[in-house]
Design an enzyme around this catalytic site. Structure first.
Site, mmCIF file in Angstrom:
data_model
loop_
_atom_site.group_PDB
_atom_site.id
_atom_site.type_symbol
_atom_site.label_atom_id
_atom_site.label_comp_id
_atom_site.label_asym_id
_atom_site.label_seq_id
_atom_site.Cartn_x
_atom_site.Cartn_y
_atom_site.Cartn_z
ATOM 1 C CB SER A 120 -0.878 0.009 1.253
ATOM 2 O OG SER A 120 -1.461 1.283 1.447
ATOM 3 C CE1 TYR B 107 -3.185 0.008 5.471
ATOM 4 C CE2 TYR B 107 -3.693 -2.315 5.777
ATOM 5 C CZ TYR B 107 -3.441 -1.232 4.948
ATOM 6 O OH TYR B 107 -3.440 -1.417 3.595
ATOM 7 C CE LYS C 173 -1.520 -4.331 3.505
ATOM 8 N NZ LYS C 173 -1.753 -5.570 2.734
HETATM 9 C C1 WQD Z 1 -9.246 9.919 1.344
HETATM 10 C C2 WQD Z 1 -9.461 11.397 1.602
HETATM 11 C C3 WQD Z 1 -9.785 11.970 3.898
HETATM 12 C C4 WQD Z 1 -13.624 9.971 4.435
HETATM 13 C C5 WQD Z 1 -6.635 5.043 3.120
HETATM 14 C C6 WQD Z 1 -6.078 4.133 4.206
HETATM 15 C C7 WQD Z 1 -6.166 2.773 3.819
HETATM 16 C C8 WQD Z 1 -5.607 2.537 2.457
HETATM 17 C C9 WQD Z 1 -6.234 3.483 1.451
HETATM 18 C C10 WQD Z 1 -5.052 0.307 1.967
HETATM 19 C C11 WQD Z 1 -8.729 11.872 2.837
HETATM 20 C C12 WQD Z 1 -11.036 12.279 3.070
HETATM 21 C C13 WQD Z 1 -12.449 10.439 3.877
HETATM 22 C C14 WQD Z 1 -14.627 10.886 4.815
HETATM 23 C C15 WQD Z 1 -13.246 12.698 4.043
HETATM 24 N N1 WQD Z 1 -5.975 1.273 2.068
HETATM 25 N N2 WQD Z 1 -12.274 11.775 3.677
HETATM 26 N N3 WQD Z 1 -14.408 12.229 4.589
HETATM 27 O O1 WQD Z 1 -6.783 8.590 3.679
HETATM 28 O O2 WQD Z 1 -5.794 7.830 1.507
HETATM 29 O O3 WQD Z 1 -6.159 6.280 3.394
HETATM 30 O O4 WQD Z 1 -6.131 4.712 1.831
HETATM 31 O O5 WQD Z 1 -3.913 0.429 2.161
HETATM 32 O O6 WQD Z 1 -7.557 2.411 3.787
HETATM 33 O O7 WQD Z 1 -4.715 4.436 4.403
HETATM 34 O O8 WQD Z 1 -8.102 7.194 2.025
HETATM 35 O O9 WQD Z 1 -10.501 7.149 1.525
HETATM 36 O O10 WQD Z 1 -9.757 7.173 3.956
HETATM 37 O O11 WQD Z 1 -9.526 9.228 2.554
HETATM 38 O O12 WQD Z 1 -13.059 13.911 3.856
HETATM 39 O O13 WQD Z 1 -15.723 10.522 5.343
HETATM 40 O O14 WQD Z 1 -10.852 11.605 1.845
HETATM 41 O O15 WQD Z 1 -9.545 13.028 4.814
HETATM 42 O O16 WQD Z 1 -8.235 13.174 2.571
HETATM 43 P P1 WQD Z 1 -6.673 7.558 2.642
HETATM 44 P P2 WQD Z 1 -9.545 7.629 2.567
#
Ligand code: WQD
Length: 335
Positions: free
Chosen positions: A124, A148, A152
């Site tokens: 990831s 998590y 990884k």
């Molecule tokens: C994306 C953006 C949030 C929800 C995840 C995890 C992990 C990884 C994939 C595997 C961010 C914003 C989110 C909400 C929001 N998977 N957001 N309101 O942060 O890149 O991390 O990536 O490894 O699951 O690390 O992805 O989808 O959680 O958030 O504003 O209700 O959307 O702040 O900027 P992220 P995300």
């Protein structure tokens, strides 16, 4: 190749099974259905028209794992099986380290016992932490900010050490950016057993009226519209990247690392707007506090994947929004 696919009933696993079938590979799936459902494999069969051989069981069960390895001579393994919720990992570190690391170690022990020397690992972009600059290349420094992410990172270290000790062992680490969307059939998609935390499944839940509104976690970041940027990649492009990695494995030894992303950043507001426009549904949202640990901007440099895998993400953000919503509508109508 004849492959063992761990966690093959999951979101990325099912989409990869479809691409593996199209590419002519055979495979056996093992999954404990902790965050997936057996029906997902039936839906894969409906898409491909071919049976999926699977065994329900856990990588922590050595006897079960040995029984599967004794069944068949596998040419390689694609290792998806892991817990993957960042927030949950902070609350339950012991479960995450045990499940994700012991699972990987048990798998490697069985691969060694049976002379299986090729592995594609589901890693990831979370291992890049908060990069100094973007786009991110595979030789950027790695670390983690939650259990998590550390599982990884540690699994990557384990695999690199195993490859150093055994010159015949070949490993490809695929660092996914943000997988979203669903297969065009609407039969497989992101279907977490728990409440989704990631942006796209929450947008879908809000559009479906299951959640009142979407909280936008901060709009005061140093970006064009103040919201965070991520490299959203269609899950079908990601799945195709695994087929390219399987091909690459047959012509290499040691460890290679590849970013699987589009090379472009999309903001939270852009994703919300795109979803509303493409699907004609409102996504009520309001700005709330920043989410601790959020990285403002992350997106991939995909030059190495393009050059050495022949990888190129083809789907647009609009298609990601369309397919995510189509899966939800199709899935709820049929349940
Ligand atoms: C994306 C953006 C949030 C929800 C995840 C995890 C992990 C990884 C994939 C595997 C961010 C914003 C989110 C909400 C929001 N998977 N957001 N309101 O942060 O890149 O991390 O990536 O490894 O699951 O690390 O992805 O989808 O959680 O958030 O504003 O209700 O959307 O702040 O900027 P992220 P995300």
């Amino acid at each position: 190749m004849n492959l063992l696919v761990t966690g093959g009933a999951g979101y990325i696993g099912t989409h990869t099974l479809v691409e593996l079938t199209k590419a002519g590979h055979t495979f056996t799936v093992i999954d404990n259905f902790y965050n997936s459902k057996p029906q997902a494999l039936k839906n894969v069969e409906q898409i491909t028209g071919k049976p999926v051989r699977f065994f329900e069981g856990d990588l922590l069960d050595r006897e079960f794992l040995a029984s599967v390895f004794d069944l068949d001579k596998f040419d390689g393994v694609i290792h998806f099986a892991a817990f993957k919720a960042v927030g949950e990992s902070v609350a339950k570190p012991i479960e995450y380290y045990n499940n994700n690391l012991t699972g990987t170690l048990n798998l490697l022990a069985e691969m060694k016992r049976c002379g299986v020397e090729n592995l594609v690992y589901s890693s990831s972009a979370t291992v890049y932490g908060e990069p100094e600059t973007v786009p991110v290349t595979e030789n950027f420094p790695t670390s983690a900010t939650n259990p998590y992410g550390w599982t990884k990172w540690m699994s990557e270290q384990i695999l690199q050490d195993v490859a150093k000790a055994d010159p015949d062992f070949s490993v490809i680490l695929l660092r996914y950016f943000n997988p979203v969307g669903a297969h065009e059939s609407g039969l497989i998609g992101e279907d977490p057993n728990d409440i989704p935390n990631n942006l796209m499944p929450r947008i879908v839940s809000v559009a479906a009226g299951k959640i009142d509104h979407l909280d936008v976690f901060g709009n005061d970041y140093d970006t064009e519209d103040g919201t965070c940027l991520r490299d959203y990649i269609h899950v079908c492009d990601l799945a195709w990247g695994h087929c390219l990695a399987i091909e690459k494995l047959q012509h290499m030894k040691g460890v290679e690392i590849f970013n699987l992303g589009t090379g472009r950043g999309t903001s939270v507001n852009e994703l919300i707007e795109g979803f509303e426009r493409v699907n004609g549904v409102p996504v009520p949202h309001k700005v709330s506090e920043r989410r601790p640990g959020d990285v403002p901007v992350v997106y991939a440099d995909v030059e190495k994947s393009r050059r050495e895998l022949g990888f190129e993400a083809k789907h647009t953000v609009d298609e990601m929004c369309r397919d995510a919503w189509k899966y939800y509508k199709n899935h709820t109508e049929n349940n």
